[in-house]
Design a protein around this motif. Structure first.
Motif, PDB file in Angstrom:
ATOM      1  N   ASN A 130      19.904 -37.421 -21.929  1.00 23.19           N
ATOM      2  CA  ASN A 130      19.745 -36.392 -21.289  1.00 23.19           C
ATOM      3  C   ASN A 130      19.392 -37.802 -19.899  1.00 23.19           C
ATOM      4  OD1 ASN A 130      20.532 -33.732 -21.168  1.00 23.19           O
ATOM      5  ND2 ASN A 130      18.761 -33.192 -22.796  1.00 23.19           N
ATOM      6  N   SER A 131      18.686 -38.318 -20.120  1.00 23.41           N
ATOM      7  CA  SER A 131      17.859 -39.032 -18.922  1.00 23.41           C
ATOM      8  C   SER A 131      19.257 -39.788 -18.645  1.00 23.41           C
ATOM      9  CB  SER A 131      17.160 -40.257 -19.855  1.00 23.41           C
ATOM     10  OG  SER A 131      16.498 -40.721 -17.921  1.00 23.41           O
ATOM     11  N   LYS A 136      16.586 -34.208 -31.385  1.00 27.07           N
ATOM     12  CA  LYS A 136      16.188 -33.559 -30.314  1.00 27.07           C
ATOM     13  C   LYS A 136      15.374 -34.774 -28.760  1.00 27.07           C
ATOM     14  CE  LYS A 136      14.745 -28.988 -31.753  1.00 27.07           C
ATOM     15  NZ  LYS A 136      13.736 -27.595 -31.557  1.00 27.07           N
ATOM     16  N   SER A 137      14.945 -35.998 -30.218  1.00 31.04           N
ATOM     17  CA  SER A 137      14.801 -37.018 -29.608  1.00 31.04           C
ATOM     18  C   SER A 137      16.053 -37.894 -28.886  1.00 31.04           C
ATOM     19  CB  SER A 137      14.277 -37.747 -30.451  1.00 31.04           C
ATOM     20  OG  SER A 137      13.552 -38.993 -29.421  1.00 31.04           O
ATOM     21  N   LYS A 162      17.361 -36.083 -25.906  1.00 32.20           N
ATOM     22  CA  LYS A 162      16.035 -36.185 -24.730  1.00 32.20           C
ATOM     23  C   LYS A 162      16.204 -37.881 -24.274  1.00 32.20           C
ATOM     24  CE  LYS A 162      11.097 -36.365 -23.339  1.00 32.20           C
ATOM     25  NZ  LYS A 162       9.806 -36.192 -23.623  1.00 32.20           N
ATOM     26  N   ARG A 163      16.514 -38.928 -24.943  1.00 33.36           N
ATOM     27  CA  ARG A 163      17.683 -39.977 -24.177  1.00 33.36           C
ATOM     28  C   ARG A 163      18.522 -40.074 -23.439  1.00 33.36           C
ATOM     29  NH1 ARG A 163      14.932 -41.875 -28.861  1.00 33.36           N
ATOM     30  NH2 ARG A 163      16.650 -41.727 -30.290  1.00 33.36           N
TER      31      ARG A 163
END
Length: 72
Positions: A20-21, A13-14, A17-18
């Motif tokens: 996705n950015s 998930k981390s 998140k990275r």
């Protein structure tokens, strides 16, 4: 064993998140390039390929998370 899976899910998930950015920025870069066509058309394939790869990686990671969460 559950702790290892939980850590893996959280790590994934981390990473998501990275990515996705980064994917959002790549999408904007591709959009800006497309709006400016035909200027810089020679970079279109490289930018598109990079954008595709980011989204492919995101899809793969999301599928891994879903699979791990279903195993619980």
């Amino acid at each position: 064993m559950a702790q290892v899976e939980e850590t893996s899910v959280e790590e994934l998930k981390s990473q998501i998140k990275r990515l996705n950015s980064k994917a959002g920025q790549m999408k904007m870069d591709l959009h800006d390039l497309a709006e400016g066509l035909p200027t810089d058309y020679k970079t279109l394939m490289d930018v598109a390929a990079s954008t595709y790869e980011i989204y492919r990686q995101l899809d793969e990671l999301k599928q891994q998370v879903k699979k791990l969460e279903q195993q619980k």
